[in-house]
Design a protein around this motif. Structure first.
Motif, short mmCIF file in Angstrom:
data_model
loop_
_atom_site.label_atom_id
_atom_site.label_comp_id
_atom_site.label_asym_id
_atom_site.label_seq_id
_atom_site.Cartn_x
_atom_site.Cartn_y
_atom_site.Cartn_z
N ASN A 111 15.30 -6.41 9.63
CA ASN A 111 15.79 -7.69 9.77
C ASN A 111 15.16 -8.61 9.02
OD1 ASN A 111 17.43 -7.38 12.07
ND2 ASN A 111 15.71 -7.66 13.55
N HIS A 112 13.78 -8.25 8.46
CA HIS A 112 13.34 -9.17 7.55
C HIS A 112 13.82 -8.75 5.95
CE1 HIS A 112 10.03 -11.17 9.56
NE2 HIS A 112 10.13 -10.02 10.66
N PHE A 113 14.08 -7.59 5.68
CA PHE A 113 14.31 -7.07 4.42
C PHE A 113 15.47 -5.83 4.40
CE2 PHE A 113 9.90 -8.07 4.61
CZ PHE A 113 9.72 -8.95 3.45
N PRO A 114 16.47 -6.46 4.13
CA PRO A 114 18.05 -5.71 4.03
C PRO A 114 17.93 -4.31 3.31
CG PRO A 114 18.44 -7.91 3.89
CD PRO A 114 16.99 -7.71 3.41
N SER A 115 16.92 -4.18 2.26
CA SER A 115 16.88 -2.80 1.40
C SER A 115 15.64 -2.59 1.16
CB SER A 115 17.81 -3.20 0.46
OG SER A 115 17.34 -3.99 -0.70
N LYS A 116 15.49 -1.50 0.48
CA LYS A 116 13.90 -1.23 -0.09
C LYS A 116 13.92 -2.00 -1.25
CE LYS A 116 13.44 2.86 -2.01
NZ LYS A 116 13.12 4.50 -2.18
N GLY A 139 0.80 -1.15 0.03
CA GLY A 139 0.10 -0.05 -0.15
C GLY A 139 0.91 1.30 0.00
N TYR A 140 1.98 1.19 0.81
CA TYR A 140 2.81 2.40 0.92
C TYR A 140 3.52 2.74 -0.66
CZ TYR A 140 5.45 5.81 3.61
OH TYR A 140 5.91 6.76 4.11
N PHE A 141 4.07 1.66 -1.13
CA PHE A 141 4.60 1.91 -2.40
C PHE A 141 3.73 2.36 -3.63
CE2 PHE A 141 7.92 -1.39 -1.27
CZ PHE A 141 9.14 -0.72 -1.67
N LEU A 142 2.47 1.79 -3.41
CA LEU A 142 1.52 2.21 -4.33
C LEU A 142 0.91 3.56 -4.10
CD1 LEU A 142 -0.91 -0.63 -4.89
CD2 LEU A 142 0.96 -0.11 -6.26
N LYS A 143 1.02 4.14 -3.02
CA LYS A 143 0.68 5.46 -2.44
C LYS A 143 1.58 6.56 -2.65
CE LYS A 143 -1.22 8.41 1.27
NZ LYS A 143 -1.85 8.33 2.90
N HIS A 144 3.00 6.19 -2.51
CA HIS A 144 3.92 7.04 -2.46
C HIS A 144 5.13 6.98 -3.62
CE1 HIS A 144 3.08 8.64 1.65
NE2 HIS A 144 2.67 7.50 1.76
N GLY A 145 4.84 5.73 -4.34
CA GLY A 145 6.11 5.40 -5.42
C GLY A 145 7.26 4.97 -4.85
N PHE A 146 7.96 4.29 -5.79
CA PHE A 146 9.19 3.73 -5.28
C PHE A 146 10.21 4.78 -4.76
CE2 PHE A 146 13.66 2.12 -5.65
CZ PHE A 146 13.46 0.90 -4.98
N ALA A 147 10.29 5.89 -5.21
CA ALA A 147 11.26 7.08 -4.99
C ALA A 147 10.61 7.69 -3.66
CB ALA A 147 11.60 7.96 -5.77
N ALA A 193 -3.10 -4.64 -10.01
CA ALA A 193 -2.31 -4.77 -11.15
C ALA A 193 -1.93 -3.56 -11.92
CB ALA A 193 -2.56 -5.96 -12.00
N GLY A 194 -3.14 -2.84 -12.13
CA GLY A 194 -2.88 -1.31 -12.87
C GLY A 194 -2.17 -0.51 -11.92
N ALA A 195 -2.36 -0.50 -10.82
CA ALA A 195 -1.45 0.86 -10.16
C ALA A 195 0.04 0.00 -9.87
CB ALA A 195 -2.21 0.65 -8.47
N LEU A 196 0.15 -1.22 -9.87
CA LEU A 196 1.66 -1.65 -10.04
C LEU A 196 2.28 -1.31 -11.16
CD1 LEU A 196 1.41 -5.03 -8.10
CD2 LEU A 196 2.79 -2.95 -7.44
N HIS A 197 1.61 -1.51 -12.39
CA HIS A 197 2.06 -1.32 -13.51
C HIS A 197 2.36 -0.12 -13.88
CE1 HIS A 197 1.79 -3.19 -18.15
NE2 HIS A 197 2.72 -2.20 -17.80
N ARG A 198 1.41 0.94 -13.21
CA ARG A 198 1.64 2.45 -13.69
C ARG A 198 2.77 2.83 -12.66
NH1 ARG A 198 -3.91 2.53 -14.00
NH2 ARG A 198 -4.12 2.69 -11.67
N LEU A 199 3.08 2.26 -11.60
CA LEU A 199 4.37 2.70 -10.70
C LEU A 199 5.72 2.18 -11.42
CD1 LEU A 199 4.50 1.80 -6.86
CD2 LEU A 199 6.27 1.25 -8.21
#
Length: 214
Positions: free
Chosen positions: A58-63, A30-38, A112-118
């Motif tokens: 601890n779960h994910f070492p990088s964005k 949800g955060y990626f879709l709202k704010h974009g990757f950058a 899927a549309g939101a992810l594709h646009r991102l």
């Protein structure tokens, strides 16, 4: 007589860790879709989760790894669905229509549309995103479909050829209608009858091209 080994079951600690990981991915998506990757930061996601940044790391070492995990979860769920639809025992035309309908429905969904646009908007600045997306979604879908079509070739249902090319042709035909219209903004989301028409068109043209020679 040796007793068969019991299947290993996750410990309570492992279950809690898996649940926590799943919660992180839900919030992160949800955060990626709202704010974009950058515009997404690990600190921002940690704050929305209500936990420490250290727990997230601890779960994910990088964005990048977190984004890949988000995409992988989405893609993996759909691959499981697609595997069920690709029934080698079923009528070929009906199976392909069902698969194409499912695929078009998936790629034209809100998520899927939101992810594709991102991906499209961010891939110039972050080309690794395009590669991550391609590897986890389109490529794996094509390979899964190619494996099914190879079986159809071996059973004599369609003419023999490169199954990867055959999968590419069917996918391209499937996505040439309402999905393309949605991407350029001519429609918001297609109706079920429009998706069904696109699926029927794609399968009809594909089977004409791959008909077994008389």
């Amino acid at each position: 007589m040796t007793q068969p080994a019991c299947p290993l079951t996750p410990s309570k600690r492992e279950i809690r860790r898996m649940d926590r990981r799943d919660a992180i991915l839900t919030v992160a998506q949800g955060y990626f879709l709202k704010h974009g990757f950058a515009g997404t930061t690990m600190s921002g996601i940690a704050a929305e989760l209500g936990g420490s940044k250290g727990t997230l790391w601890n779960h994910f070492p990088s964005k990048e790894e977190l984004f890949a995990a988000v995409l992988d979860r989405v893609a993996r769920a759909y691959r499981a669905r697609l595997s069920q639809l690709l029934d080698p025992e079923g009528p070929l035309e009906e199976t392909l229509r069902t698969v194409c309908f499912s695929l078009i429905q998936k790629v034209t969904s809100t998520e899927a549309g939101a992810l594709h646009r991102l991906i499209i908007s961010e891939s110039r600045r972050f080309p690794e995103l395009g590669q991550i997306f391609y590897d986890l979604a389109p490529q794996n879908t094509r390979l899964l479909l190619a494996d099914f079509l190879q079986g159809a070739m071996e059973r004599g249902q369609i003419r023999k050829g490169d199954p990867i090319d055959a999968a590419r042709a069917l996918l391209s035909l499937s996505l040439s209608g309402c999905h393309q219209q949605m991407l350029i903004g001519r429609i918001e989301y297609p109706a079920p009858n429009e998706i069904a028409a696109d699926a029927a068109f794609a399968v009809d043209i594909f089977l004409r091209a791959y008909a077994v020679p008389a």
